[in-house]
Design an enzyme around this catalytic site. Structure first.
Site, short mmCIF file in Angstrom:
data_model
loop_
_atom_site.label_atom_id
_atom_site.label_comp_id
_atom_site.label_asym_id
_atom_site.label_seq_id
_atom_site.Cartn_x
_atom_site.Cartn_y
_atom_site.Cartn_z
N ASP A 293 36.62 46.31 41.06
CA ASP A 293 37.94 46.94 41.09
C ASP A 293 38.28 47.60 39.75
OD1 ASP A 293 38.41 46.27 43.71
OD2 ASP A 293 39.39 44.38 43.22
N GLY A 294 37.86 46.96 38.65
CA GLY A 294 38.15 47.52 37.34
C GLY A 294 37.52 48.88 37.14
N ARG B 7 57.83 33.63 21.61
CA ARG B 7 58.95 33.13 22.41
C ARG B 7 59.30 34.12 23.51
NH1 ARG B 7 62.98 31.15 17.48
NH2 ARG B 7 61.62 29.50 16.68
N THR C 204 48.60 43.47 45.44
CA THR C 204 47.59 42.42 45.63
C THR C 204 46.89 42.06 44.32
OG1 THR C 204 45.98 44.13 46.26
CG2 THR C 204 47.15 42.99 48.04
N ALA C 205 47.45 42.53 43.20
CA ALA C 205 46.83 42.27 41.89
C ALA C 205 47.71 41.32 41.08
CB ALA C 205 46.57 43.59 41.18
N LEU D 176 50.93 39.87 42.59
CA LEU D 176 50.73 38.78 43.55
C LEU D 176 50.64 37.44 42.82
CD1 LEU D 176 50.13 37.83 46.48
CD2 LEU D 176 47.71 38.25 45.98
#
Length: 282
Positions: A68-69, A153, A183-184, A187
């Site tokens: 995918d990348g 923080r 979906t990445a 998600l």
């Protein structure tokens, strides 16, 4: 006859093996091939090599060999060229890919005979505004992330929809995702899955320190404007989890739908929810 451009993830040994197989198969069918000149030289086929940026000008279709990348990077780099991309998965998840190496010959036959359709995926455009000037602009297929550093923080995220105040919250940051990006990272942060054909933008908080801050869905025609407040300067912007840019407290991050789309090659039997079940139910 279609001209095929082949792009290889150089870090994956299996991708080099598959590239050689594709070249042999396409040449057997008398198909014109172009490859990134570095890859062509390493494969001993320097006569097929051209500069990477010229591939979308010389090819009708891109074969992307990786995960995918790899496909995300190609989608961003080639976005202005509107060229169809076939993802051939030699990575891990391969959620965006349509073909697996074991089905290589069938995939080539389908592409050359036109047995596919083009699925257009919405992309995002992000701008960083500093001192009333746009200092950086990005295109994303999955998402734009705004977040604090690993050991810093919490930060305050202040959101505006167009020019109207939407809400603010304290937490680790915000993910602004396309339907493809649902979906990445979104998600993983608790955002919903949406089908890729819907024209919308997801706003998914990252670890909000509140019980009433939840993901939101806004129109794909909207512009989301974000400001940050923090007691430190460890702030950053990420694009598809691959590109990074250091932010400053006074920066304004504007995200909207891009004019570009990613064109993914899909087989006629493609089923989005079947892919979700197969790839994500593990």
């Amino acid at each position: 006859m279609k001209r095929i451009g082949i792009i290889v993830n150089k870090s994956k040994p299996k991708a080099w093996i598959i590239a050689r197989q594709i070249i042999r198969s396409l040449e057997h069918r008398n198909v014109k091939i172009v490859i990134d000149e570095f890859v062509a030289e390493q494969l001993g086929r320097s006569e097929l090599g051209i500069p990477l940026f010229q591939i979308p000008k010389e090819a009708d279709i891109i074969f992307a060999l990786g995960g995918d990348g790899t496909l995300l990077g190609i989608a961003r780099d080639f976005a202005p060229h509107n060229i169809p991309i076939l993802g051939i998965n030699v990575g891990n998840m391969g959620f965006l890919s349509e073909s697996e190496p074991e089905n290589l010959e069938l995939a080539i036959d389908k592409v050359l005979s036109g047995q596919y359709y083009i699925e257009q995926r919405m992309m995002l455009e992000a701008q960083v505004v500093r001192n009333d000037a746009v200092i950086k602009q990005f295109i994303a297929l999955n998402d734009v992330g705004i977040a604090k550093g690993a050991f810093s923080r919490m930060i305050e995220v202040i959101m505006f929809l167009e020019d109207k105040f939407l809400r603010s919250f304290k937490g680790d940051g915000l993910i602004i995702a396309s339907p493809t990006g649902s979906t990445a990272y979104s998600l993983s942060a608790g955002g919903p899955i949406v089908t890729p054909d819907i024209d919308l933008i997801l706003l998914t908080p990252i670890c909000p320190h509140s019980l009433n801050v939840r993901p939101m869905v806004i129109s794909g025609h909207s512009t989301i404007r974000t400001k940050l407040d923090a007691t430190h300067d460890d702030l950053g912007l990420t694009i598809d989890g691959q590109l990074g840019f250091k932010l400053e407290i006074e920066d304004v991050i504007t995200v909207k739908k891009s004019e570009y789309k990613t064109n993914l090659i899909r087989w006629h039997e493609h089923n989005f929810f079947e892919v979700v079940r197969r790839k994500l139910h593990n």
